[in-house]
Design a protein around this motif. Structure first.
Motif, short mmCIF file in Angstrom:
data_model
loop_
_atom_site.label_atom_id
_atom_site.label_comp_id
_atom_site.label_asym_id
_atom_site.label_seq_id
_atom_site.Cartn_x
_atom_site.Cartn_y
_atom_site.Cartn_z
N LYS A 1 0.78 -1.18 -0.02
CA LYS A 1 -0.24 -0.08 -0.05
C LYS A 1 0.81 1.33 0.16
O LYS A 1 0.56 2.31 -0.55
CB LYS A 1 -1.04 0.02 1.29
CG LYS A 1 -1.94 -1.00 1.07
CD LYS A 1 -2.87 -0.92 2.32
CE LYS A 1 -3.93 -2.04 2.26
NZ LYS A 1 -4.93 -1.93 3.62
N HIS B 1 1.74 15.11 -13.15
CA HIS B 1 0.43 15.89 -13.82
C HIS B 1 0.57 17.41 -13.40
O HIS B 1 0.35 18.14 -14.45
CB HIS B 1 -0.69 15.25 -13.45
CG HIS B 1 -1.77 15.67 -13.86
ND1 HIS B 1 -2.19 15.38 -15.31
CD2 HIS B 1 -2.93 16.08 -13.32
CE1 HIS B 1 -3.23 16.08 -15.55
NE2 HIS B 1 -3.82 16.53 -14.70
N GLU C 1 2.28 1.90 -3.45
CA GLU C 1 1.14 2.28 -4.18
C GLU C 1 0.75 3.61 -4.07
O GLU C 1 0.65 4.37 -5.02
CB GLU C 1 -0.14 1.40 -4.01
CG GLU C 1 -1.16 1.77 -5.30
CD GLU C 1 -2.39 0.76 -4.99
OE1 GLU C 1 -3.35 1.15 -5.68
OE2 GLU C 1 -2.33 -0.10 -4.09
N ALA C 2 0.91 4.21 -2.61
CA ALA C 2 0.52 5.45 -2.38
C ALA C 2 1.82 6.39 -2.89
O ALA C 2 1.53 7.61 -3.53
CB ALA C 2 0.49 5.72 -1.04
N GLU C 3 2.87 5.73 -3.27
CA GLU C 3 4.03 6.58 -3.35
C GLU C 3 3.99 6.89 -5.13
O GLU C 3 4.38 7.98 -5.48
CB GLU C 3 5.43 5.91 -2.98
CG GLU C 3 6.66 6.69 -3.36
CD GLU C 3 6.60 8.06 -2.66
OE1 GLU C 3 7.47 9.03 -2.95
OE2 GLU C 3 6.36 8.16 -1.53
N ARG C 4 3.57 5.85 -5.62
CA ARG C 4 3.40 5.74 -7.27
C ARG C 4 2.49 6.91 -7.47
O ARG C 4 2.52 7.59 -8.46
CB ARG C 4 3.29 4.55 -7.57
CG ARG C 4 4.48 3.70 -7.80
CD ARG C 4 4.17 2.31 -8.49
NE ARG C 4 3.05 1.56 -8.01
CZ ARG C 4 3.30 0.58 -7.19
NH1 ARG C 4 4.28 0.40 -6.94
NH2 ARG C 4 2.17 -0.17 -6.81
N GLU C 5 1.32 6.85 -6.74
CA GLU C 5 0.11 7.89 -7.01
C GLU C 5 0.64 9.34 -6.84
O GLU C 5 0.35 10.04 -7.41
CB GLU C 5 -1.02 7.51 -6.34
CG GLU C 5 -1.86 6.20 -6.50
CD GLU C 5 -2.89 5.84 -5.90
OE1 GLU C 5 -3.15 6.66 -4.85
OE2 GLU C 5 -3.65 4.91 -6.03
N LYS C 6 1.36 9.34 -5.61
CA LYS C 6 1.83 10.82 -5.31
C LYS C 6 2.97 11.35 -6.34
O LYS C 6 2.72 12.37 -7.01
CB LYS C 6 2.72 10.53 -3.88
CG LYS C 6 3.50 11.91 -3.64
CD LYS C 6 4.27 11.77 -2.47
CE LYS C 6 5.03 12.86 -2.04
NZ LYS C 6 6.05 12.84 -1.20
N ARG C 7 3.72 10.36 -6.96
CA ARG C 7 4.57 10.95 -8.15
C ARG C 7 3.67 11.14 -9.27
O ARG C 7 4.15 12.28 -10.11
CB ARG C 7 5.56 9.74 -8.31
CG ARG C 7 6.65 9.47 -7.20
CD ARG C 7 8.00 8.81 -7.75
NE ARG C 7 7.58 7.66 -8.37
CZ ARG C 7 7.83 6.48 -7.41
NH1 ARG C 7 8.18 6.57 -6.34
NH2 ARG C 7 7.34 5.15 -7.90
N ALA C 8 2.75 10.47 -9.56
CA ALA C 8 1.92 10.59 -10.76
C ALA C 8 1.27 11.91 -10.82
O ALA C 8 1.18 12.57 -11.73
CB ALA C 8 1.01 9.39 -10.96
N LYS C 9 0.70 12.34 -9.57
CA LYS C 9 -0.03 13.59 -9.26
C LYS C 9 1.18 14.68 -9.52
O LYS C 9 0.77 15.88 -10.03
CB LYS C 9 -0.76 13.51 -8.05
CG LYS C 9 -1.90 12.82 -8.02
CD LYS C 9 -2.58 12.87 -6.56
CE LYS C 9 -3.83 11.82 -6.48
NZ LYS C 9 -4.54 11.81 -5.24
#
Length: 258
Positions: free
Chosen positions: A173, A187, A176-184
């Motif tokens: 988890k 963006h 996954e949160a770290e990857r979402e953070k980098r994606a945001k």
């Protein structure tokens, strides 16, 4: 007479035969005479005194030893299972025989206790990320402890670290949160750069009226190439203003002539 001759020949022959020892290239023979160390025999055909000397063969080849799985509690109170691989060899055969009863067993036990101690002093994140430094520290500690035995530890490699299932889910988890953070973040940076470019373009169009008109014409050209449609395109009032000015000036000139 013949029996005496046979005995006289047979006894020395038996002594020579039973005293012959053959050492391979990777072996050394530690010799004890009446229980006292007298020297180390090199590889080849060697002879010892039967009944008086005793030879212990020691291999000089590098040994690869599996360190069994150890239950370790890290400094941040996480229970993990760790195992490793140990690479070592004997440099001084006489020490490996005299200083320790069984150098293989002793090295294995030393590796197990050191593995538990070193991994227990590290936090879980360091244990997973700083594998090279953990290996280096293990090698230095074990090599220092086995040096009196004539054993040289060349390397120690942590082979596997088993985590509890709940810790694996938590780390998944977190990743996954770290990857979402980098994606945001990526963006948002893209949106910021795009807004900067749009602001620069707006400044250019505001300063140059002809540039705005050319942009209108370019947009019309792009739309017309896609489909056959009727397009209502607004004409800038600045293009028609000269015509209005001409029309307003004509009546004034006629009234002045009358």
């Amino acid at each position: 007479m013949q029996i005496a001759v046979l005995i006289a020949i047979g006894i020395p022959a038996a002594v020579i035969f039973f005293g012959i020892r053959i050492l391979a290239e990777y072996e050394r023979g530690v010799v004890f005479r009446f229980g006292r160390f007298v020297g180390v025999k090199q590889a080849g055909l060697r002879w010892i005194i039967p009944g008086v000397d005793r030879m212990v063969k020691i291999s000089l080849r590098e040994i690869v030893m599996d360190v069994p799985v150890q239950e370790v509690i890290t400094r941040d109170n996480v229970s993990v299972k760790v195992n490793a691989v140990l690479y070592f060899r004997v440099l001084h055969p006489e020490k490996a025989v005299i200083q320790v009863e069984n150098y293989l067993y002793g090295t294995s036990q030393m590796a197990q206790t050191t593995l538990r101690s070193v991994c227990g002093q590290a936090e879980l994140d360091d244990l997973l990320a700083e594998r090279d430094s953990i290996n280096q520290r293990l090698q230095e500690i074990i090599d220092l402890q086995t040096e009196p035995w004539g054993v040289k530890v060349r390397a120690v490699e942590v082979k596997q670290i088993d985590l509890p299932l709940d810790m694996q889910r938590a780390m998944a988890k977190q990743a996954e949160a770290e990857r979402e953070k980098r994606a945001k973040v990526i963006h948002a940076e893209g949106e910021f750069q795009a807004s900067q470019r749009l602001a620069d373009a707006a400044h250019v169009l505001a300063r140059e009226h002809s540039a705005l008109q050319l942009r209108y014409l370019q947009t019309l050209s792009e739309i017309s190439t896609e489909n056959t449609t009727t397009i209502v395109f607004p004409i800038p009032i600045d293009l028609l203003r000269p015509l209005y000015d001409m029309q307003d000036s004509e009546p004034k000139s006629g009234s002045d002539e009358g």
